[in-house]
Design a protein around this motif. Structure first.
Motif, short mmCIF file in Angstrom:
data_model
loop_
_atom_site.label_atom_id
_atom_site.label_comp_id
_atom_site.label_asym_id
_atom_site.label_seq_id
_atom_site.Cartn_x
_atom_site.Cartn_y
_atom_site.Cartn_z
N GLU A 98 38.38 37.75 57.15
CA GLU A 98 39.01 37.69 55.84
C GLU A 98 38.34 38.75 54.97
O GLU A 98 37.12 38.73 54.78
N VAL A 99 39.12 39.67 54.46
CA VAL A 99 38.61 40.74 53.60
C VAL A 99 38.98 40.39 52.16
O VAL A 99 40.15 40.30 51.81
N ARG A 100 37.97 40.19 51.33
CA ARG A 100 38.23 39.80 49.94
C ARG A 100 38.23 41.02 49.03
O ARG A 100 37.33 41.85 49.09
N PRO A 121 48.31 45.86 44.30
CA PRO A 121 48.22 47.16 44.96
C PRO A 121 46.81 47.49 45.44
O PRO A 121 46.63 48.40 46.26
N THR A 122 45.80 46.78 44.92
CA THR A 122 44.43 46.98 45.38
C THR A 122 44.32 46.81 46.89
O THR A 122 43.45 47.40 47.53
N LYS A 123 45.22 46.00 47.47
CA LYS A 123 45.16 45.75 48.91
C LYS A 123 45.52 46.99 49.74
O LYS A 123 45.11 47.10 50.89
N ASN A 124 46.31 47.88 49.15
CA ASN A 124 46.79 49.03 49.94
C ASN A 124 45.65 49.90 50.43
O ASN A 124 45.65 50.38 51.57
N LYS A 125 44.65 50.13 49.56
CA LYS A 125 43.51 50.95 49.95
C LYS A 125 42.74 50.27 51.10
O LYS A 125 42.23 50.95 52.01
N VAL A 126 42.69 48.94 51.05
CA VAL A 126 41.97 48.20 52.10
C VAL A 126 42.70 48.31 53.43
O VAL A 126 42.07 48.42 54.49
N VAL A 164 42.67 39.16 51.09
CA VAL A 164 42.83 38.06 50.14
C VAL A 164 42.21 38.44 48.79
O VAL A 164 41.11 39.01 48.74
N ALA A 165 42.93 38.15 47.71
CA ALA A 165 42.42 38.43 46.36
C ALA A 165 41.47 37.32 45.93
O ALA A 165 41.85 36.15 45.88
N ARG A 166 40.27 37.71 45.60
CA ARG A 166 39.21 36.76 45.23
C ARG A 166 39.54 36.03 43.91
O ARG A 166 40.21 36.58 43.03
N ASP A 167 39.10 34.77 43.81
CA ASP A 167 39.22 33.98 42.58
C ASP A 167 40.67 33.77 42.15
O ASP A 167 40.97 33.74 40.95
N THR A 168 41.57 33.64 43.13
CA THR A 168 42.99 33.44 42.80
C THR A 168 43.59 32.41 43.75
O THR A 168 42.95 31.97 44.72
N LEU A 169 44.85 32.09 43.51
CA LEU A 169 45.57 31.20 44.42
C LEU A 169 45.67 31.80 45.82
O LEU A 169 45.78 31.07 46.81
N VAL A 196 34.26 39.22 54.56
CA VAL A 196 33.59 40.44 54.14
C VAL A 196 34.21 40.91 52.83
O VAL A 196 35.36 40.58 52.51
N ASP A 197 33.41 41.67 52.06
CA ASP A 197 33.91 42.24 50.83
C ASP A 197 34.55 43.60 51.15
O ASP A 197 34.02 44.35 51.98
#
Length: 576
Positions: free
Chosen positions: A369-371, A398-403, A516-521, A543-544
């Protein structure tokens, strides 16, 4: 109170705690699986619950209360509460006190070993109309058309009936397993699964994705040697079934019909999609003609955990036919596991995923899981959004796209699936990466062409929506990157991991990433989705995203993605 050394703590509220770092944890988990359901799976202690349905499934599969109690006492660190042991014995004893039997003069009868139970259910307002006259104090006539609905209602009132009324043979049709086109052998567990089903007459076989459930179906068809109706999730899955049956059995192309939105062929073996079966015309289910069109000897339900409600209603009228359900998980997000038990049949065979992996039939999987952290602007939009918008906002950042780019750079030249639930999100990442997308709007011909190009290595990366969750054979896929899911669906998580579990030609493993977006649903739902995989013995590393190595500079997306506003109505989530 004496203290042992086992990995379990068994509690009087029917919960069982499993210490997963214990040396006997895997052994205890496998022993628990037939009669307990996983509820929570954090890092060190997993919580199981002993439910009546799980106990009745175990009873139908041949386990008795003594075996269940022995497992608990053998692995428990503390003495097992006596009231719980009594409750287990009494719950399991409820199964089979009522038996459905054939009768030469009256057709179908319900027999009891406990007259008080028969009297009780005869007075029940929903059950009473399904029953006829008493033949004696222990036997009552059942209207034959009510066989399925009666089993459903009896389960609801806590008296599951054992169905011993047997099955019609249906129209004979010669089917044999064949090695004419290629050399292959039925695997031991596939043979055991087919034998267990055939001995029980009807029921469900649970096997991991990639473990060859289709071959269990083919082996069951060879035992039945009768006309067979196969229900599948979509046309692509149906055509894969057809290809496998032609390769592995004596059936020819002319003997197998497709009943879908595109074709309406009814042949000795007919493969129909759930969508066409549940389609209504002028308020009527047109596909009822399909069920009545032949004297079917066997009905196979592929991905039975996805069975639509109308098919349950149709199945209640098919109780004299042998019925085989195939699935990777009995988890149903609508809670209708009891209807699967009543109408398809109890679980007949279940092989733990890790056992199949250990035998080399599915690839070992590394789950991560990548947060990611929402930008300040995105966090503010999320904080002020309506509750109904919050999950979409978090899941589609959109932050996920870079990941995604970072992960792909870690696995260069590996066949990769990027999986999501939101169509605009998939389209955006596909445009950035210049890769094709398969979603619900993609025509069957285009889908099959892209799947084949992926198999052949011509298309190394595919973006896919939930249409690829089920019954799609992409054996080369070794990396899956999940960017969004269907809320907290455990069954979806299992299916998505299953897309990459086919054994790899080089003996390598599979890599499953969930961003996965941290601190969210998004994080809350991810934890729920992972429960099923935890039950199967898979652990998620967390992992972060900042700790992942950077992708090549030219592949980086824009540095400051704009947050998606709640009013964006085009970011639709794909409907089932």
């Amino acid at each position: 109170m004496s203290i042992g050394t086992g990995p379990l703590i068994v509690q009087s509220d029917k919960t069982v705690l499993l210490e997963i770092d214990h040396e006997q944890a895997t052994e205890a988990r496998n022993a628990l699986a037939p009669f307990a359901e996983l509820e929570r799976a954090p890092e060190h202690i997993h919580t199981y619950r002993i439910t009546p349905l799980a106990l009745w499934n175990a009873r139908a599969a041949g386990h008795d209360a003594e075996q269940v109690m022995d497992v608990l006492e053998r692995y428990s660190r503390f003495p097992v509460p006596q009231p719980l042991l009594i409750d287990i014995a009494e719950t399991m004893d409820r199964y089979g006190r009522l038996k459905l039997q054939k009768h030469p003069a009256h057709g179908l009868i319900l027999e009891t070993t406990d007259r008080a139970v028969l009297t009780e259910i005869q007075r029940h307002k929903k059950i009473k109309p399904m029953l006829g006259s008493n033949l004696d104090e222990d036997t009552v006539v059942v209207h034959p058309s009510e066989r399925g609905r009666l089993k459903q209602e009896l389960l609801k009132v806590g008296w599951p009936a054992e169905d011993l009324a047997g099955y019609v043979d249906g129209e004979a049709h010669h089917i044999e397993l064949s090695q004419e086109l290629e050399q292959w052998e039925l695997r031991d567990y596939q043979e055991m699964a087919a034998d267990s089903f055939w001995e029980g007459g009807s029921g469900v076989v649970v096997l991991p994705c990639g473990a060859g459930k289709t071959m269990v179906g083919a082996a069951s068809m060879a035992k039945a040697k009768a006309t067979t109706l196969i229900l599948v999730t979509n046309t692509v899955a149906g055509r894969q079934w057809k290809d496998e049956l032609i390769r592995r059995t004596s059936l020819t192309e002319d003997e197998i019909g497709e009943y879908s939105g595109e074709r309406k062929e009814i042949r000795p073996v007919t493969i129909a999609t759930y969508q066409v079966v549940t389609r209504k015309t002028k308020g009527e289910f047109r596909a009822l003609e399909l069920f009545d069109s032949r004297d079917w000897g066997l009905i196979i339900y592929d991905e039975v955990h996805l069975l639509p409600a109308p098919v349950f209603r149709m199945t209640s009228d098919l109780q004299s036919r042998r019925r085989l359900g195939l699935t990777a998980t009995l988890v149903r997000e609508d809670g209708r596991e009891g209807d699967v038990f009543s109408l398809i049949g109890p679980k007949r065979f279940d092989a733990p995923w890790k056992d199949i992996e250990a035998q080399g039939w599915i690839a070992p999987a590394d789950c991560t899981e990548v947060r990611v952290q929402l930008t300040d602007a995105e966090r503010m939009v999320y904080a002020t959004a309506e509750q109904t918008d919050k999950y979409r906002l978090a899941a589609t950042t959109p932050t996920k796209n870079k990941v995604v780019r970072k992960i792909m750079a870690m696995h260069p030249d590996e066949p990769t699936l990027i999986i999501g639930a939101y169509l605009d999100q998939l389209q955006e990442i596909a445009e950035e990466l210049d890769i094709p997308v398969i979603d619900g709007k993609t025509g069957n011909a285009t889908r099959e062409k892209l799947y084949q190009q992926f198999r052949d290595g011509e298309v190394p990366v595919l973006a896919v929506s939930k249409v690829a969750n089920f019954s799609v054979d992409l054996p080369g896929a070794s990396v899956a990157i999940q960017i969004s899911g269907t809320f907290g669906s455990r069954q979806e998580e299992a299916q998505r991991l299953g897309r990459i579990l086919r054994p790899k030609p080089n003996g390598g493993g599979a890599f499953f990433y969930s961003i996965v977006a941290r601190d969210t649903l998004d994080a809350d739902y991810a934890a729920h989705r992972q429960r099923f995989l935890a039950e199967q013995g898979y652990g998620y590393r967390i992992v972060d995203s900042f700790d992942l190595p950077d992708a090549p500079e030219e592949a980086a997306p824009s540095e400051s993605p704009e947050p998606v506003q709640p009013s964006d109505s085009n970011n639709a989530k794909e409907l089932p």
